[in-house]
Design a protein around this motif. Structure first.
Motif, PDB file in Angstrom:
ATOM      1  N   GLU A 362       0.973  -1.053  -0.027  1.00 40.91           N
ATOM      2  CA  GLU A 362      -0.132   0.205  -0.259  1.00 40.91           C
ATOM      3  C   GLU A 362       0.512   1.267  -0.298  1.00 40.91           C
ATOM      4  N   PHE A 363       1.165   1.194   0.863  1.00 38.47           N
ATOM      5  CA  PHE A 363       2.489   2.106   0.732  1.00 38.47           C
ATOM      6  C   PHE A 363       3.186   2.697  -0.410  1.00 38.47           C
ATOM      7  N   ALA A 364       3.830   1.010  -0.866  1.00 39.59           N
ATOM      8  CA  ALA A 364       4.276   1.186  -2.340  1.00 39.59           C
ATOM      9  C   ALA A 364       3.654   2.674  -3.340  1.00 39.59           C
ATOM     10  N   SER A 365       2.219   1.249  -3.803  1.00 42.41           N
ATOM     11  CA  SER A 365       1.297   2.045  -4.927  1.00 42.41           C
ATOM     12  C   SER A 365       0.948   3.777  -4.616  1.00 42.41           C
ATOM     13  N   TRP A 366       0.982   4.137  -2.966  1.00 45.29           N
ATOM     14  CA  TRP A 366       0.689   5.426  -2.786  1.00 45.29           C
ATOM     15  C   TRP A 366       1.937   6.326  -3.353  1.00 45.29           C
ATOM     16  N   ILE A 367       3.335   5.989  -3.303  1.00 39.57           N
ATOM     17  CA  ILE A 367       4.136   6.612  -3.739  1.00 39.57           C
ATOM     18  C   ILE A 367       4.012   6.384  -5.523  1.00 39.57           C
ATOM     19  N   ARG A 368       3.506   5.418  -5.962  1.00 39.10           N
ATOM     20  CA  ARG A 368       4.112   5.399  -7.417  1.00 39.10           C
ATOM     21  C   ARG A 368       2.883   6.719  -8.089  1.00 39.10           C
ATOM     22  N   LYS A 369       2.054   6.504  -6.983  1.00 39.38           N
ATOM     23  CA  LYS A 369       0.424   7.152  -7.246  1.00 39.38           C
ATOM     24  C   LYS A 369       0.856   8.941  -7.529  1.00 39.38           C
ATOM     25  N   LEU A 370       2.257   9.432  -6.557  1.00 41.60           N
ATOM     26  CA  LEU A 370       2.283  10.265  -6.093  1.00 41.60           C
ATOM     27  C   LEU A 370       3.850  10.943  -7.324  1.00 41.60           C
ATOM     28  N   THR A 371       3.771  10.234  -7.909  1.00 40.71           N
ATOM     29  CA  THR A 371       5.230   9.768  -8.428  1.00 40.71           C
ATOM     30  C   THR A 371       4.654  10.630 -10.213  1.00 40.71           C
ATOM     31  N   TYR A 372       4.952  11.473 -11.172  1.00 37.72           N
ATOM     32  CA  TYR A 372       4.952  11.691 -11.629  1.00 37.72           C
ATOM     33  C   TYR A 372       5.843  11.238 -13.608  1.00 37.72           C
ATOM     34  N   TYR A 373       6.549  10.651 -12.614  1.00 31.41           N
ATOM     35  CA  TYR A 373       8.159   9.271 -13.851  1.00 31.41           C
ATOM     36  C   TYR A 373       8.212   8.335 -12.893  1.00 31.41           C
ATOM     37  N   GLU A 374       8.140   7.229 -13.613  1.00 34.10           N
ATOM     38  CA  GLU A 374       8.562   5.940 -13.123  1.00 34.10           C
ATOM     39  C   GLU A 374      10.118   5.908 -11.987  1.00 34.10           C
ATOM     40  N   ASP A 375       9.816   6.028 -10.646  1.00 32.41           N
ATOM     41  CA  ASP A 375      10.726   6.354  -9.978  1.00 32.41           C
ATOM     42  C   ASP A 375      11.334   4.785  -9.661  1.00 32.41           C
ATOM     43  N   HIS A 376      12.142   4.332  -9.419  1.00 29.31           N
ATOM     44  CA  HIS A 376      12.727   3.537  -8.639  1.00 29.31           C
ATOM     45  C   HIS A 376      12.078   3.351  -6.935  1.00 29.31           C
ATOM     46  N   ILE A 377      11.164   2.399  -6.478  1.00 26.00           N
ATOM     47  CA  ILE A 377      10.601   2.328  -5.264  1.00 26.00           C
ATOM     48  C   ILE A 377      11.047   0.893  -4.936  1.00 26.00           C
ATOM     49  N   SER A 378      11.817   0.827  -3.922  1.00 22.40           N
ATOM     50  CA  SER A 378      12.149  -0.327  -3.106  1.00 22.40           C
ATOM     51  C   SER A 378      12.109  -0.674  -1.733  1.00 22.40           C
ATOM     52  N   VAL A 379      12.553  -1.139  -1.131  1.00 21.17           N
ATOM     53  CA  VAL A 379      12.422  -1.681   0.318  1.00 21.17           C
ATOM     54  C   VAL A 379      13.427  -2.542   1.013  1.00 21.17           C
ATOM     55  N   HIS A 380      13.617  -2.339   2.292  1.00 22.70           N
ATOM     56  CA  HIS A 380      15.043  -2.960   2.209  1.00 22.70           C
ATOM     57  C   HIS A 380      15.192  -3.980   3.251  1.00 22.70           C
ATOM     58  N   ASN A 381      15.408  -4.991   3.514  1.00 24.40           N
ATOM     59  CA  ASN A 381      16.120  -6.318   4.483  1.00 24.40           C
ATOM     60  C   ASN A 381      16.189  -6.145   5.974  1.00 24.40           C
ATOM     61  N   GLY A 382      16.142  -7.332   6.784  1.00 26.33           N
ATOM     62  CA  GLY A 382      17.270  -6.912   7.592  1.00 26.33           C
ATOM     63  C   GLY A 382      16.794  -7.502   9.079  1.00 26.33           C
ATOM     64  N   PRO A 383      17.061  -8.021  10.292  1.00 28.26           N
ATOM     65  CA  PRO A 383      19.223  -7.557  10.204  1.00 28.26           C
ATOM     66  C   PRO A 383      19.359  -8.438   9.691  1.00 28.26           C
ATOM     67  N   GLY A 384      20.874  -9.010   8.921  1.00 23.36           N
ATOM     68  CA  GLY A 384      21.491  -8.941   8.807  1.00 23.36           C
ATOM     69  C   GLY A 384      21.467 -10.802   7.653  1.00 23.36           C
ATOM     70  N   GLY A 385      21.245  -9.838   6.863  1.00 21.94           N
ATOM     71  CA  GLY A 385      20.700 -10.770   5.735  1.00 21.94           C
ATOM     72  C   GLY A 385      19.569 -11.742   5.941  1.00 21.94           C
ATOM     73  N   VAL A 386      18.124 -11.796   6.783  1.00 23.69           N
ATOM     74  CA  VAL A 386      16.975 -12.552   6.471  1.00 23.69           C
ATOM     75  C   VAL A 386      16.632 -12.008   5.131  1.00 23.69           C
ATOM     76  N   PHE A 387      16.609 -13.210   4.383  1.00 24.21           N
ATOM     77  CA  PHE A 387      14.973 -12.431   3.249  1.00 24.21           C
ATOM     78  C   PHE A 387      14.245 -12.747   3.274  1.00 24.21           C
ATOM     79  N   ASP A 388      13.902 -14.470   3.424  1.00 24.20           N
ATOM     80  CA  ASP A 388      12.718 -14.601   2.883  1.00 24.20           C
ATOM     81  C   ASP A 388      11.623 -14.179   4.064  1.00 24.20           C
ATOM     82  N   ASP A 389      11.407 -13.285   4.543  1.00 22.84           N
ATOM     83  CA  ASP A 389      10.508 -12.823   5.492  1.00 22.84           C
ATOM     84  C   ASP A 389       9.534 -11.589   4.773  1.00 22.84           C
ATOM     85  N   ILE A 390      10.580 -10.636   3.765  1.00 20.76           N
ATOM     86  CA  ILE A 390      10.142  -9.894   2.894  1.00 20.76           C
ATOM     87  C   ILE A 390       9.789  -9.707   1.439  1.00 20.76           C
TER      88      ILE A 390
END
Length: 609
Positions: A362-390
């Motif tokens: 939902e957060f990413a979609s709101w940012i996407r609706k506000l941006t008027y170019y196709e900016d990069h939208i990302s999210v960061h995992n953590g801590p310490g190399g835990v990837f599969d929870d996100i």
């Protein structure tokens, strides 16, 4: 000193209507860098400056007014751009907190006649919405036009290349057609805790003093010559080839605790317009010096800060307004990453309560609706190399365009279920492609504790070239110095290794990189990596040097030039011995590097026409 805030009682609709009835005659100024013929420059910042309600920094101002400007290009394409309150119009220099100036910032990439139309509305929490509200007040319904002509920038200046956007692949692409390979600073994350920004407490002495000498005549400042240290810092990094910087723009109750866009850590609906205007000066210099602006919008300690302070709920109005303010003031910059949050799924309670998968979307979609170019939208995992929870839950979701990976620099001694940096980038690149929505994958925090004696070498081999040859990107993390104001030169060997790679990749392969795929099987031998567009171009990394043996079986009868690149010193490509090779065999020896052949080397093969 900031003037007192207006009380929340001023949010009443009656007060709005009374205020609107006393507005001055409307006027709009179109401001920006101009050519000799009076046209505005392509891809440069354009500001529309309107006379609107005279207000102060108060909850009423930022919650209950919404300005949008729709720009129409010569070809008919429309861009809906959020606007913002800017006090007296020059708060960076005046530190004003009150005024009647409202602005919209934009950068256009078409030459010719542009037009615009405004929509200015009022209403309770209307800034947290994308439509609706009471119109007919302030700069509402204004129309105008302006002309965009050529631009005169070159070299590192991103305005010479145009807007950087997600285009459905593993690399972001500039408007001029070049792709971007990011090798950037991930830390210190407290970049914006700079003592000469207004309203930035506790860091009056943190002025990046070692970098004041890197400021040059003609570079920007604000106020009475403020900003030389942080502007000089960007010059320093750019001079080494580093092409981005990550920073927390909201770390209330976090690690640094002194960077936020408001008048105070708890004033989440009262924006400090002079501080934000000073940030804009800095980010404009990012464009000029060729650095991506990487906005980290929260951190693990305040993941649910807005929701906890603003009465609960899954998506607080104050968060929606926060996103609007950031995009309105800074969304025109050439190269942007909007990162939803650092260590976004780290366990915790209260402010630290992790976002849910639904919230991230939902957060990413709101940012996407506000941006008027196709900016990069990302999210960061953590801590310490835990990837599969996100990340698995976000595969295929189109409003997130890539993961921001926290990894270990090298595999730790304790048992952790993780791959190397190279393999981790490759994994998420491949999984995202299989899901039908290719990700731009970056190792943005290669975590390390005690500084190893060979830090620069390890970063160069395991993260810089490990990420590149997996088809990804990277940022450098400074370990325990992450939340300190440091002398960046203490890590100069690491910045140099990154800059050398950035210069090589963005100069040699910006056109071809999107068509190349990782394929380590092409580089015969242990610890060798490769990527290629078979039959056309091959990039090989020999981590430990030695003889280069490559598989060119898919390129029968094609002749390739053979060139070597030194990733430790940079410089020009060196012709190989042999200088050319004919494909068609699965084990072709290309000999050894020109010198120091026990060190790491990069090999580039290009098909000759």
């Amino acid at each position: 000193m900031k003037s007192p805030r207006l009380p929340r009682s001023s949010t009443s609709r009656l007060a709005f209507l009374l205020l609107a009835s006393s507005l001055p005659a409307l006027s709009a100024i179109v401001d920006g860098e101009k050519n000799a013929d009076g046209s505005l420059k392509k891809w440069h910042r354009i500001e529309l400056v309107f006379d609107g309600p005279e207000v102060d920094e108060s909850p009423a101002t930022f919650r209950n007014h919404r300005l949008d400007v729709t720009f129409t290009s010569p070809s008919g394409k429309k861009y809906k751009v959020p606007g913002f309150f800017d006090a007296d119009g020059d708060p960076a220099n005046s530190s004003a907190t009150r005024g009647n100036k409202w602005k919209a910032r934009f950068a256009g990439g078409e030459e010719g006649e542009w037009s615009y139309t405004t929509n200015f509305v009022i209403g309770e929490n209307v800034a947290a919405t994308l439509s609706g509200g009471e119109g007919g007040t302030g700069p509402d319904g204004e129309k105008g036009s302006f002309r965009i002509g050529a631009q005169d920038k070159a070299g590192r200046d991103f305005r010479a290349k145009g807007k950087l956007e997600y285009v459905g692949g593993h690399y972001l692409r500039f408007a001029d057609g070049d792709h971007f390979i990011k090798l950037a600073a991930n830390s210190p994350e407290v970049l914006l805790e700079y003592g000469e920004f207004d309203g930035t407490p506790g860091h009056e002495k943190d002025l990046y003093t070692p970098n004041i000498a890197d400021w040059k005549p003609g570079d920007p400042t604000w106020g009475d010559g403020k900003g030389k240290g942080i502007i000089g810092l960007i010059n320093y990094l750019s001079g080494l080839g580093v092409n981005g910087h990550y920073f927390l723009c909201m770390n209330a109750y976090g690690d640094g605790k002194e960077a936020w866009p408001w008048t105070g850590a708890d004033d989440i609906d009262v924006y400090d317009v002079s501080k934000l205007a000073q940030w804009e000066i800095l980010f404009t210099h990012f464009d000029r010096m060729g650095l991506m602006v990487h906005f980290q919008l929260s951190e693990s300690e305040n993941t649910n800060y807005f929701e906890a302070k603003d009465g609960g709920g899954a998506f607080a109005d104050t968060r929606k307004i926060f996103y609007r303010e950031m995009v309105a003031r800074f969304g025109h910059h050439m190269a942007i990453t909007w990162n939803i949050g650092e260590e976004n799924q780290a366990p915790g309670d209260g402010f630290e309560k992790p976002n849910t998968h639904a919230q991230r979307k939902e957060f990413a979609s709101w940012i996407r609706k506000l941006t008027y170019y196709e900016d990069h939208i990302s999210v960061h995992n953590g801590p310490g190399g835990v990837f599969d929870d996100i990340f698995p839950q976000l595969l295929g979701f189109e409003d997130i365009t890539g993961p921001s990976l926290q990894t270990y620099l090298i595999k730790p001694k304790r048992k952790v279920d993780m791959l190397s940096n190279h393999d981790e980038v490759r994994k998420w690149r491949d999984l995202s492609a299989e899901a039908g929505h290719p990700w731009v994958v970056a190792v943005d925090e290669p975590w390390w504790g005690k500084r190893p004696a060979t830090l620069a070498e390890t970063i160069r081999k395991e993260v810089v070239w490990g990420s590149i040859l997996a088809g990804g990107h990277m940022e450098f993390y400074t370990g325990k110095d992450d939340v300190k104001h440091i002398d960046y030169r203490s890590y100069e060997d690491c910045w140099k290794a990154m800059g050398i790679a950035a210069e090589f990749m963005n100069r040699q392969l910006a056109k071809e990189i999107a068509e190349m795929k990782p394929n380590d099987a092409l580089a015969i031998g242990n610890d060798n990596w490769a990527m290629a567009n078979d039959g056309s171009i091959y990039l090989v990394y020999l981590k430990n040097g030695g003889e280069a043996v490559v598989d060119l079986s898919s390129a029968a009868d094609r002749t390739f030039s053979v060139q070597w690149f030194n990733p430790r010193t940079g410089g020009a490509l060196a012709d190989g011995t042999p200088e050319t090779v004919v494909g068609g065999e699965d084990r072709i020896s290309l000999g050894k590097a020109p010198d120091d052949d026990e060190q790491d080397w990069v090999l580039l093969l290009r098909a000759l026409k």
